[in-house]
Motif scaffolding. Structure first.
Motif, PDB file in Angstrom:
ATOM      1  N   ALA B 310      26.750 -10.002  51.184  1.00  0.00           N
ATOM      2  CA  ALA B 310      27.299  -9.199  50.084  1.00  0.00           C
ATOM      3  C   ALA B 310      26.902  -7.738  50.151  1.00  0.00           C
ATOM      4  N   ASN B 311      26.654  -7.251  51.393  1.00  0.00           N
ATOM      5  CA  ASN B 311      26.119  -5.893  51.515  1.00  0.00           C
ATOM      6  C   ASN B 311      27.043  -4.958  52.280  1.00  0.00           C
ATOM      7  N   SER B 312      28.348  -5.108  52.150  1.00  0.00           N
ATOM      8  CA  SER B 312      29.238  -4.179  52.852  1.00  0.00           C
ATOM      9  C   SER B 312      29.073  -2.756  52.327  1.00  0.00           C
ATOM     10  N   SER B 313      28.620  -2.623  51.090  1.00  0.00           N
ATOM     11  CA  SER B 313      28.411  -1.289  50.500  1.00  0.00           C
ATOM     12  C   SER B 313      27.136  -0.626  51.017  1.00  0.00           C
ATOM     13  N   GLY B 314      26.251  -1.435  51.597  1.00  0.00           N
ATOM     14  CA  GLY B 314      24.943  -0.894  51.983  1.00  0.00           C
ATOM     15  C   GLY B 314      24.046  -0.640  50.787  1.00  0.00           C
ATOM     16  N   CYS B 490      20.995  -4.582  43.072  1.00  0.00           N
ATOM     17  CA  CYS B 490      22.342  -5.101  43.391  1.00  0.00           C
ATOM     18  C   CYS B 490      23.262  -4.567  42.298  1.00  0.00           C
ATOM     19  N   ARG B 491      23.370  -3.280  42.235  1.00  0.00           N
ATOM     20  CA  ARG B 491      23.969  -2.667  41.048  1.00  0.00           C
ATOM     21  C   ARG B 491      25.415  -3.099  40.795  1.00  0.00           C
ATOM     22  N   PRO B 496      33.746  -1.354  45.095  1.00  0.00           N
ATOM     23  CA  PRO B 496      32.980  -2.143  46.090  1.00  0.00           C
ATOM     24  C   PRO B 496      32.260  -1.279  47.116  1.00  0.00           C
ATOM     25  N   ALA B 497      32.649  -0.026  47.222  1.00  0.00           N
ATOM     26  CA  ALA B 497      31.994   0.845  48.199  1.00  0.00           C
ATOM     27  C   ALA B 497      30.643   1.348  47.713  1.00  0.00           C
ATOM     28  N   THR B 498      30.426   1.319  46.404  1.00  0.00           N
ATOM     29  CA  THR B 498      29.187   1.899  45.870  1.00  0.00           C
ATOM     30  C   THR B 498      28.403   0.925  44.996  1.00  0.00           C
ATOM     31  N   SER B 499      28.845  -0.324  44.924  1.00  0.00           N
ATOM     32  CA  SER B 499      28.119  -1.303  44.102  1.00  0.00           C
ATOM     33  C   SER B 499      28.180  -2.666  44.766  1.00  0.00           C
ATOM     34  N   VAL B 500      27.338  -3.570  44.319  1.00  0.00           N
ATOM     35  CA  VAL B 500      27.206  -4.885  44.961  1.00  0.00           C
ATOM     36  C   VAL B 500      27.937  -5.971  44.178  1.00  0.00           C
ATOM     37  N   VAL B 501      27.810  -5.930  42.843  1.00  0.00           N
ATOM     38  CA  VAL B 501      28.519  -6.922  42.020  1.00  0.00           C
ATOM     39  C   VAL B 501      29.529  -6.225  41.116  1.00  0.00           C
ATOM     40  N   ASP B 509      31.883  -8.814  47.734  1.00  0.00           N
ATOM     41  CA  ASP B 509      32.231  -9.306  49.069  1.00  0.00           C
ATOM     42  C   ASP B 509      32.437 -10.813  49.145  1.00  0.00           C
ATOM     43  N   VAL B 510      31.858 -11.544  48.203  1.00  0.00           N
ATOM     44  CA  VAL B 510      31.826 -13.008  48.312  1.00  0.00           C
ATOM     45  C   VAL B 510      32.244 -13.609  46.966  1.00  0.00           C
TER      46      VAL B 510
END
Lengths: 193, 553
Positions: B310-314, B490-491, B496-501, B509-510
Motif C-alpha cells: 500500500a505504499n505507491s505514494s511513498g 499512513c495518512r 493516492p499520490a500523497t496519502s495512504v488511505v 492501493d489495496v
C-alpha cells in the motif's frame, strides 16, 4: 536492625578517629573484623542469593550514603541491599558484572587515597567524599538507580521494608481514596467554588 | 455466546491486527454486524484483577510497554543521514496487551476541534512541511465522537470550551484534585478558563462497570476495577460475546501476504511458542498503531508492492507526529497529593490556536498533573526537583518535601508533519523474532519547539499566579526523542499520490486492506489523540460494514 546500624556507625567513627590519632593501629585487624561482623548483622534476615557477603556489605554501604539513615530511616533500614541482590539474579543479571567491576574500581580508589581497606570501613564524611568523586560514573548512576528502585518498590522485591521508602516521602499505599485528596481541593469544596 | 473458533485455512471475513483503541472498536463493530473476525494480538489478555501497583515491573521492566528487555529493541536517529542507535526502553511507547494503550493511558479524552480538520486552508500551508487539510470535517466525525462517549464511557461536562457536540457526556466530571484547583484559580487570575478535563474514566457506574476508586496507579498502569474505559473492558468482551469473533493473544504478525491480483489474502504470524500460522481472510484491518502498522506494511513488501504494501505514494511511515509537550512544576505550601486519583482534572484551551502574530504555527492545551504521575519511585528517580540534591540527606529531605506538595502544569501541543520524520525498518537491528527493528527518524520542526516553549512559558506564569513557592520547567528544546502518540504514518487523503488511505481508511492501493489507528491522522491535533482514534475507528467500521454488505471490498 536500626540499633545495630547506629552502634556500628558510632563504633566506626570512634575507631577511625583513633586510627587517625595513631593510637590503636596495631589492633586494626581485630577492629575491622568486628566492624565486618556488625555489618553482616545488619544484613541478616535474608541470605544473599547472588551477591557474596563482602559485596553486599560494600554495596549496602554505598546505598546507605545515597539514602542515608539520619532523622528518618534510610536504605539500610529499608533493606535496599536485598532488593539489589534479588534483581541481580532476576531482572538485572546483565548489571552484576559492571557492578562488580565498579565496586572493585571504587575500592582501588579508596585504597589509593585513604589508609583503610574498604569503602564500608570509612566514616560517612569520607564515604561521601569518595562518592562525590565518582558521581558522574556509570557505576554511581547504577547504584543510585538500584538504591532508589529498592527504596520505593513493592516490599516483595526485597527492599522498602516496613514501607520505609514510602513513609519517608508521605506516600501511603492504598487502593481506595476519596475526595478531598489534598488541601486545595478540600478548600475548594469548603468554599463552594 | 462463547468465543468463536476458526481454522487458519478457513477464509474468515476479516483479520484485525491489534486489539487496542482502534482494533477493539473495529472488531466489536464487525463482529456485531455478523462478520467472522479473527483478532491477532501480540500481548496477553489481562483482566482487571491482574493489574498491580507495581512500579518496578510496570515502569522499569516493560511489563506492558515492551522494549529491548522484552526482545523488541528500537532504534532512533535525528536525521536520515545518520545511523540509528538502539535506545534503552521504547522511544515509541505503546502497551502490548489486549486493549493496547487504552489500558495504560491517562484517559485524557479531548476531541479535536473543527479547526484541526481544515487548518491549512484557514491559516495557510507551511513551507517545507506536509501540513494539509483532512479529507473529512469535524461535522462528519462528530456523530462518532458521541458514539465513543456513550459506548466507551466518558466523564466530563459540556461548556463553551467544547467543540460542538450532539449529546452531553454520559458521566459527570471526575472530582477535582488539588493540582486542578490550583490551575483553575491561576487561570481565573490571568483571565483564562480552566474546565474539567474530559476523561475515559468513569465518575459513576456505567454500562455495568464501576466508578473510579481513585487508587492513583492510573497512567502507566491498568485499572484494577475496570473503571478506565479501555477497549479491553468495553469493546472486546462485547465482540467475543457475539460468537463471531476469535481473539488470538500472544500472536505476532510477520507479514500480510498478497495474491497475484494485488489483494491481500493471508496474515502470517507466530504463536507465542514460535509456531508459524497463516490465517486466510477476505479483508485485513491493520490497527497496530502508528509505529507497528507502517512497519508491517514494509515487512509485507511483495512483487506487487515492492516498496511496501500500500505504499505507491511513498508516504507509508512518513509524517510521523507525536504531540509536543512541556512541563512546569511548582512547590506549594500545602499538600497536593498527586498520588491519589487520576492524572488530570482541569485543562485550559485558551491557546488552542496560538496567535499567528507570534511568528510560528502551533496550539495546544495545559492541564494539571503530577510531574511524575504521582509515583514514588519516579519522583525519587527524578529527585531533587527543587532541592537540587540527587543523593544524600538533602536529597532525602527534598523528596519528603516535594512528593506531596508538587503540582505540574503540563503543555500538550501540535507537531507538524514532515517527510523526514518517519518509521522505517532498521537495516541491522532485529527483534526477538528476527524481524527488522522499528527505526524512528525524528527531529521537530522549529515551530514545534517554539510551541512547546510557548506552553512552558505560559505554564510558568500560571504557577506564579497559583502561588508556587518554587518552580522549575522543561520542554524538549533540542527536539523530542520519542513519544507515545504515534500519528500520521499512513495518512488519510483523497489523492493516492500523497496519502495512504482514503477518507474511509481504505488503502488506496489495496481494496481489501484498511489501516485504522493513529497512523491515519493528517495533523497531530493538540494532544490526547485516543478519542479521535476511537471515533475514526467507529466511522471506518461503519463504512467497512456497508461496503462489505454491498460486496465492494
Amino acid at each position: 536492625m536500626k540499633e545495630i546500624e547506629f552502634s556500628r556507625r558510632a563504633f566506626l567513627r570512634h575507631s577511625l578517629l583513633a586510627i587517625r590519632n595513631s593510637m590503636i593501629v596495631l589492633s586494626l585487624p581485630a577492629i575491622l573484623q568486628s566492624v565486618a561482623n556488625a555489618s553482616e548483622a545488619t544484613l541478616q534476615g535474608n541470605s544473599f542469593t547472588t551477591l557474596n557477603t563482602e559485596e553486599a556489605v560494600e554495596l549496602a554501604a554505598i546505598a546507605a550514603r545515597i539514602i542515608p539513615s539520619d532523622e528518618t530511616p534510610g536504605a539500610n533500614e529499608a533493606g535496599v541491599i536485598h532488593f539489589i541482590d534479588n534483581v541481580m539474579g532476576t531482572s538485572r543479571p546483565e548489571v552484576l558484572g559492571p557492578l562488580r567491576d565498579g565496586l572493585a574500581s571504587l575500592q582501588n580508589t579508596v585504597r589509593a587515597t585513604l589508609t583503610e581497606r574498604k569503602f564500608s570501613e570509612l566514616d560517612p564524611q569520607q564515604q561521601d567524599a569518595i562518592l562525590q568523586g565518582i558521581e558522574d560514573t556509570p557505576f554511581f548512576a547504577t547504584m543510585r538507580y538500584l538504591t532508589i528502585a529498592g527504596m520505593f518498590s513493592l516490599p516483595e522485591y526485597g527492599g522498602n521494608r516496613d514501607y520505609a521508602g514510602w513513609k519517608l516521602i508521605g506516600f501511603e499505599h492504598r487502593h481506595v481514596w476519596e475526595p478531598p485528596f489534598g488541601f486545595y481541593d478540600a478548600d475548594y469544596m469548603a468554599r463552594g467554588e | 455466546m462463547a468465543q468463536a473458533s476458526f481454522a487458519t485455512r478457513e477464509q474468515v471475513d476479516f483479520v484485525v491486527v491489534g486489539s487496542g483503541a482502534a482494533g477493539g472498536i473495529v472488531t466489536r463493530e464487525l463482529a456485531t454486524a455478523g462478520f467472522s473476525v479473527v483478532v491477532l494480538e501480540q500481548g496477553p489478555y489481562l483482566q482487571p484483577g491482574d493489574f498491580r501497583h507495581d512500579e518496578w515491573s510496570y515502569t522499569q521492566n516493560e511489563e506492558l510497554v515492551w522494549g529491548s528487555r522484552k526482545g523488541h529493541p528500537q532504534t532512533f536517529r535525528r536525521l536520515e543521514s545518520e545511523k540509528a542507535e538502539v535506545v534503552d526502553g521504547a522511544p515509541l511507547g505503546y502497551a502490548h496487551n489486549v486493549g493496547g494503550s487504552s489500558v495504560h493511558f491517562s484517559g485524557n479524552f479531548w476531541r479535536l476541534h473543527p479547526i484541526d480538520f481544515n487548518e491549512a486552508s484557514v491559516r495557510g500551508t507551511i513551507a517545507g512541511t506536509n501540513f494539509t487539510d483532512w479529507p473529512i470535517s469535524y461535522d462528519e466525525l462528530e456523530p462518532y465522537y458521541t458514539r465513543v462517549d456513550w459506548e466507551i464511557g466518558v466523564s466530563g461536562t459540556t461548556g463553551p470550551w467544547d467543540p460542538p457536540r450532539s449529546r452531553d457526556y454520559p458521566c459527570p466530571p471526575m472530582p477535582v484534585k488539588s493540582a486542578g484547583v490550583l490551575l483553575e484559580r491561576a487561570a481565573r487570575a490571568l483571565g483564562y478558563t480552566a474546565f474539567p478535563a474530559p476523561v475515559a474514566i468513569l465518575s459513576q457506574p456505567f454500562n455495568g462497570r464501576p466508578a473510579c476508586i481513585h487508587c492513583g496507579f492510573c497512567n502507566g498502569f491498568g485499572c484494577e476495577v475496570a473503571a478506565k474505559s479501555s477497549t479491553a473492558v468495553t469493546m472486546i468482551p462485547q465482540a467475543l460475546a457475539t460468537g463471531n469473533c476469535e481473539l488470538r493473544t500472544g500472536c505476532t504478525v510477520s507479514r500480510i501476504n498478497t495474491a497475484n491480483d494485488g489483494r491481500v489474502n493471508e496474515v502470517v504470524y507466530w504463536e507465542e511458542d514460535g509456531t508459524e500460522q497463516a490465517q486466510r481472510a477476505k479483508a485485513v484491518v491493520l490497527c497496530a498503531n502508528g509505529a507497528e502498522t507502517p512497519r508491517l506494511l514494509f515487512l509485507s513488501a511483495s512483487d506487487q508492492h515492492p516498496d511496501g504494501l500500500a505504499n505507491s505514494s511513498g508516504m507509508v511511515g512518513r509524517n510521523l507526529m507525536f504531540n509536543g509537550s512541556s512541563n512546569a512544576a511548582g512547590l506549594f505550601p500545602e499538600a497536593i497529593n498527586g498520588h491519589k486519583s487520576i492524572a488530570t482534572t482541569r485543562v485550559i484551551h485558551d491557546f488552542y490556536s496560538i496567535d499567528p502574530k507570534h511568528g510560528f504555527y502551533g496550539g495546544g492545551g495545559i492541564d494539571s498533573r503530577s510531574l511524575t504521575r504521582g509515583l514514588p519511585m519516579a519522583a525519587a528517580m527524578r529527585g531533587g526537583i527543587f532541592s537540587g540534591a540527587s543523593w544524600g540527606s538533602d536529597f532525602k529531605r527534598g523528596l519528603a518535601e516535594e512528593f506531596t506538595h508538587t503540582a505540574s502544569f503540563n503543555g500538550h501541543c501540535t507537531t507538524l508533519p514532515l517527510s523526514s520524520n518517519n518509521i522505517t525498518l532498521d537495516p541491522e537491528v532485529k527483534d526477538k523474532w528476527g524481524r527488522p527493528a522499528l527505526r524512528t527518524t525524528f527531529m521537530n520542526h522549529s515551530d514545534d519547539i517554539a510551541t512547546m516553549k510557548f506552553f512552558h512559558d505560559v505554564s510558568m506564569e500560571l504557577l506564579d499566579a497559583a502561588g508556587a513557592i518554587k518552580k522549575v520547567g522543561a520542554y524538549a528544546r533540542n527536539g523530542q526523542t520519542g513519544g507515545v502518540h504515534l500519528l500520521g504514518t499512513c495518512r488519510m487523503g483523497n489523492d493516492p499520490a500523497t496519502s495512504v488511505v482514503d477518507r474511509f481508511n481504505r488503502a488506496h492501493d489495496v481494496p481489501n486492506l484498511f489501516m485504522v489507528d493513529g497512523s491515519s491522522m493528517v495533523t497531530s491535533g493538540r494532544g490526547q489523540p485516543t478519542m479521535t482514534i476511537m471515533a475514526l475507528a467507529f466511522r471506518a467500521a461503519d463504512h467497512i460494514i456497508q461496503a462489505a454488505r454491498r460486496n465492494e471490498i
